[in-house]
Design a protein around this motif. Structure first.
Motif, PDB file in Angstrom:
ATOM      1  N   UNK A 209      15.168  -3.014  -8.054  1.00 42.72           N
ATOM      2  CA  UNK A 209      13.921  -3.707  -8.332  1.00 42.72           C
ATOM      3  C   UNK A 209      12.995  -3.686  -7.121  1.00 42.72           C
ATOM      4  N   UNK A 210      13.584  -3.817  -5.938  1.00 45.21           N
ATOM      5  CA  UNK A 210      12.754  -3.754  -4.728  1.00 45.21           C
ATOM      6  C   UNK A 210      12.085  -2.378  -4.595  1.00 45.21           C
ATOM      7  N   UNK A 211      12.806  -1.351  -5.059  1.00 47.25           N
ATOM      8  CA  UNK A 211      12.216  -0.004  -5.043  1.00 47.25           C
ATOM      9  C   UNK A 211      11.008   0.051  -5.972  1.00 47.25           C
ATOM     10  N   UNK A 212      11.106  -0.636  -7.122  1.00 49.36           N
ATOM     11  CA  UNK A 212       9.964  -0.698  -8.035  1.00 49.36           C
ATOM     12  C   UNK A 212       8.794  -1.429  -7.404  1.00 49.36           C
ATOM     13  N   UNK A 213       9.098  -2.520  -6.707  1.00 43.61           N
ATOM     14  CA  UNK A 213       8.040  -3.273  -6.034  1.00 43.61           C
ATOM     15  C   UNK A 213       7.356  -2.396  -4.993  1.00 43.61           C
ATOM     16  N   UNK A 214       8.176  -1.679  -4.232  1.00 43.30           N
ATOM     17  CA  UNK A 214       7.606  -0.805  -3.190  1.00 43.30           C
ATOM     18  C   UNK A 214       6.758   0.295  -3.815  1.00 43.30           C
ATOM     19  N   UNK A 215       7.222   0.795  -4.960  1.00 39.20           N
ATOM     20  CA  UNK A 215       6.472   1.838  -5.661  1.00 39.20           C
ATOM     21  C   UNK A 215       5.095   1.331  -6.085  1.00 39.20           C
ATOM     22  N   UNK A 216       5.058   0.113  -6.635  1.00 34.98           N
ATOM     23  CA  UNK A 216       3.778  -0.478  -7.026  1.00 34.98           C
ATOM     24  C   UNK A 216       2.885  -0.745  -5.834  1.00 34.98           C
ATOM     25  N   UNK A 217       3.474  -1.185  -4.719  1.00 31.99           N
ATOM     26  CA  UNK A 217       2.696  -1.446  -3.505  1.00 31.99           C
ATOM     27  C   UNK A 217       2.090  -0.166  -2.955  1.00 31.99           C
ATOM     28  N   UNK A 218       2.890   0.917  -2.957  1.00 33.40           N
ATOM     29  CA  UNK A 218       2.389   2.196  -2.456  1.00 33.40           C
ATOM     30  C   UNK A 218       1.219   2.690  -3.297  1.00 33.40           C
ATOM     31  N   UNK A 219       1.316   2.509  -4.615  1.00 31.96           N
ATOM     32  CA  UNK A 219       0.221   2.926  -5.499  1.00 31.96           C
ATOM     33  C   UNK A 219      -1.041   2.136  -5.188  1.00 31.96           C
TER      34      UNK A 219
END
Length: 306
Positions: A209-219
C-alpha cells in the motif's frame, strides 16, 4: 437555390482564426467537400451579408472573414475558447473541433448553475440540433459537460482545459493505464491497512500500500512539474514576442505570420499570446485584415490601434 446552413457554419468555422485568403476549392476541401461549386453559393451569400470579403487575384476570387464579422459576439466567444483549449484533448476532427469549441465557450460564459438544452444551444450557435447533440455526448464522455434533469446540459465544475491537457501529458509520461486517481490510491491504501490490521500479513500488505501511495505522490509531482514547465514556456514566448515588436521602428507594425516565422511557433500559439498581451495593454493592433501588431509605447490603456 436554398443554401445549406450546415455548410454555412462549417465555412465560417474553417475561416475563423486564419489570416490567409482561400479559394473556393481550398475552402471546400478544408471542410470535407470536393468541389468549389459545393461552397460557392454559401460564399456569395455570406458576402452579401457582410461576413466575407472577396478579393480577386490573378483572375480568381480569394475569400476571408470581414472585419465586421470578426467583431461579432459569436466570433469573440469562439476566439476566447480557441485560445484556452488544448487541441489534443478534444478527440474530434478539425471540422468538428470548431463546433465543439463554440459549445464549450457558450458554457464558459453561462452564469453559475445555469443549464441549457440542445435546442437552445443550436439556436444560439446557428447549428443543427443533431450536430449539437453529437458534440454534447462526445464532451460528456470526455468529462467536459454533464446531462441534467429535463434533458438540459451543464459544464462539469472544476474541470478546465489546461488541467485536462496536463493530465493527458502526465499519463503519456507514465506509459501505463492508471485506473485510480491520486485520491483513490491514497484512500485505498489507508483503508487496506486499517481493514487488515488483524491479519498476520499486515506488514506485507502495508508495504504494498505504501508503494501505491508513493506512486500517487510521484504522479502528483510530475503533474506539478509539467504545469510549471508549461507556464515557463508560455512566459518565454510572451517575452520573445514583445522583444520582436520592441525592435520595430516607431510606427512600424507586423502581422502575426511574421512573428510565427521568427519564433517558429504554431500560428494558434502566436495568436493566443498576442491576444493575451493585448488584454494586458502591452501591444496593439490596427484595423486591417489580417491585423498588424505593434508594441504599445506611451499609449493610454485599452488602445488597440486605429
Amino acid at each position: 437555390m436554398e443554401v445549406d446552413t450546415d455548410v454555412t457554419a462549417q465555412v465560417q468555422h474553417f475561416l475563423v482564426g486564419k489570416e490567409e485568403r482561400f479559394t473556393a476549392l481550398e475552402i471546400a476541401k478544408g471542410i470535407g467537400l470536393s468541389t468549389a461549386k459545393e461552397v460557392n453559393p454559401v460564399l456569395y451569400k455570406l458576402e452579401k451579408r457582410g461576413e466575407l470579403v472577396r478579393m480577386n487575384e490573378k483572375g480568381r476570387p480569394l475569400w476571408c472573414l470581414s472585419s465586421q464579422y470578426l467583431e461579432s459576439p459569436e466570433i469573440k466567444l469562439q476566439e476566447q475558447a480557441v485560445m484556452s483549449i488544448d487541441e489534443p484533448f478534444l478527440k474530434l476532427s478539425n471540422n468538428d473541433n470548431a463546433e465543439a469549441v463554440q459549445i464549450l465557450a457558450l458554457f464558459e460564459n453561462l452564469k453559475q448553475g445555469e443549464k441549457l438544452d440542445s435546442c437552445t444551444i443550436a439556436s444560439r450557435l446557428t447549428l443543427e440540433r443533431k450536430t449539437v447533440n453529437k458534440h454534447l455526448y462526445q464532451l460528456q464522455r470526455e468529462g467536459r459537460v454533464r446531462q441534467c434533469e429535463g434533458s438540459r446540459w451543464a459544464q462539469v465544475s472544476g474541470t478546465t482545459q489546461q488541467d485536462a491537457a496536463v493530465e493527458l501529458k502526465a499519463e503519456s509520461l507514465k506509459q501505463e493505464d492508471i485506473s485510480m486517481t491520486e485520491e483513490n490510491i491514497l484512500l485505498s491504501a489507508h483503508q487496506a491497512c486499517e481493514e487488515q490490521s488483524s491479519s498476520s500479513s499486515l506488514h506485507q500488505n502495508c508495504e504494498s500500500d505504501r508503494a501505491l501511495i508513493e506512486r500517487g505522490t510521484n504522479l502528483s509531482e510530475e503533474r506539478k512539474e509539467l504545469q510549471k514547465k508549461m507556464k515557463e514556456e508560455s512566459a518565454g514566448s510572451l517575452e520573445s514576442i514583445q522583444q520582436i515588436l520592441e525592435n520595430l521602428n516607431t510606427g512600424e507594425s507586423v502581422p502575426a505570420s511574421y512573428i510565427r516565422k521568427e519564433l517558429n511557433l504554431p500560428m494558434k500559439d502566436v495568436n493566443r499570446h498576442l491576444y493575451q498581451l493585448l488584454k494586458e495593454n502591452k501591444v496593439g493592433k490596427d484595423g486591417t485584415l489580417p491585423p498588424r501588431w505593434f508594441l504599445l509605447r506611451n499609449k493610454e490603456p485599452g488602445y488597440t490601434g486605429d
